[in-house]
Design an enzyme around this catalytic site. Structure first.
Site, PDB file in Angstrom:
ATOM      1  CE  LYS A 114      -4.448  -1.853   1.257  1.00 29.28           C
ATOM      2  NZ  LYS A 114      -5.483  -1.311   2.980  1.00 29.28           N
ATOM      3  CE  LYS A 196      -8.087 -10.926  -4.043  1.00 29.67           C
ATOM      4  NZ  LYS A 196      -7.780 -10.004  -1.920  1.00 29.67           N
ATOM      5  CE  LYS A 199     -15.946  -0.941  -5.594  1.00 27.50           C
ATOM      6  NZ  LYS A 199     -17.160   0.102  -4.422  1.00 27.50           N
TER       7      LYS A 199
END
Ligand code: TRP
Length: 332
Positions: A114, A196, A199
């Site tokens: 992140k 994976k 969204k």
């Protein structure tokens, strides 16, 4: 209290969940209520570790709450609440943070990922995110935590923090165990089945959202990337077909062999359409339930208020004992 084990889980308020969130996590939350005491939480405090538009965050948090109800979480059977409504999470998080090493947090792979992705905003909340997650779990002394693989390292850290606290202050916290659902399938992107389903994928066809309408779901499955042969069977190297077979198997209960014989002599087009229709039909009650719950603001409010009251009562008993253990003065 009965002797059922206690489950705690949290989900980020993205407003609508992906098919991956649904299959990997939320789908199990309803059935778990029958066997366990369950506490479920929409983690809006975790969400602000990356920049959020306040209006959207509020909307998405309420939508996520309504959506969990539509997915079968019953606020009468479980404690279902919004994280920021229950102050004990932040309170305990501070204490746990004082029992967590800088080095431990630096090793968290999600933090590393992140902070690369949000290089212009590596705030300290992003760094201490796993401490807040440990507080979520330990504030209830939860036994089991259903988590996906991406959260296993955080759960391991929560166990280490609990263990360290117990050594310093005397046995107190339950060491939470990961709960791995029986059919724990990972859902892959429809456009790149080695990745994976997410969204945040740039290609909207890669990801099924559980509130997508029937036509959209079918269209996305029709466009799913497969391979150049034409055999509908589960085999290494056939990532796209394997992913579709996994999804189809979850919603129909059919084994891979059964699916292979069902589509014997048929092409990928027929198979993709069947998967799309099956998924769209299975998600239909969720769309209907969501439309109902999200319309009824007064009912939603009643549910999340009562949920927060129950969660506060429960966790306050535990966190006030932690305050005593670390040597804070009783307020009387
Ligand atoms: N970090 C989790 C995720 O992103 C969400 C979460 C927050 C959570 N607190 C939790 C999950 C406590 C399990 C238990 O998926």
């Amino acid at each position: 209290m009965d002797d059922k084990k206690l489950i705690f889980s949290g989900i980020q308020p993205t407003g609508t969940f992906t098919l991956g969130n649904y299959i990997g996590a939320v789908r199990n939350w309803g059935p778990l209520q029958e066997e366990y005491n369950c506490i479920y939480c929409v983690v809006d405090m975790h969400a602000i570790t990356v920049r959020q538009d306040p209006v959207k965050l509020r909307q998405n948090t309420m939508n996520s709450y309504a959506l969990l109800m539509a997915c079968g979480v019953d606020p009468e059977k479980s404690i279902l609440f919004i994280q920021s409504h229950v102050r004990t999470h932040a309170e305990l998080s501070w204490i746990l943070g004082c029992n967590t090493q800088f080095g431990e947090l630096s090793r968290m792979t999600q933090f590393k990922d992140k902070s690369q992705k949000h290089a212009d905003d590596i705030n300290s909340g992003l760094f201490t995110y796993p401490v807040l997650m440990a507080a979520d779990i330990l504030a209830y002394n939860a036994d089991l935590v259903p988590v996906g693989v991406d959260q296993k390292q955080h759960l391991e850290l929560a166990r280490n923090i609990a263990q360290r606290f117990n050594q310093r202050y005397g046995d107190f916290f339950t060491l939470p165990e990961p709960y791995i659902p029986e059919v724990g399938a990972k859902v892959m992107s429809l456009q790149d089945p080695t990745k994976k389903m997410s969204k945040s994928d740039e290609n909207p066809n890669a990801c099924i959202l559980i509130l997508d309408d029937k036509d959209t779901i079918i269209r996305k499955f029709k466009r799913a990337v497969t391979d150049s042969d034409s055999e509908i069977c589960y085999r290494e190297g056939k990532d796209g077909i394997n992913n579709l077979m996994t999804i189809y198997s979850i919603f129909t209960g059919k084994s891979f062999d059964e699916i292979t014989s069902e589509f014997d002599g048929k092409g990928y087009g027929d198979f993709k359409l069947a998967v799309g229709e099956t998924v769209a039909d299975a998600l239909e009650p969720i769309r209907t339930g969501f439309a109902q719950y999200s319309k009824d603001k007064a009912f939603l409010k009643k549910c999340y208020t009562e949920g927060a009251e129950k969660a506060l009562r429960y966790s306050h008993r535990i966190v006030s004992k932690v305050y005593r253990k670390v040597g804070f003065v009783d307020m009387g």
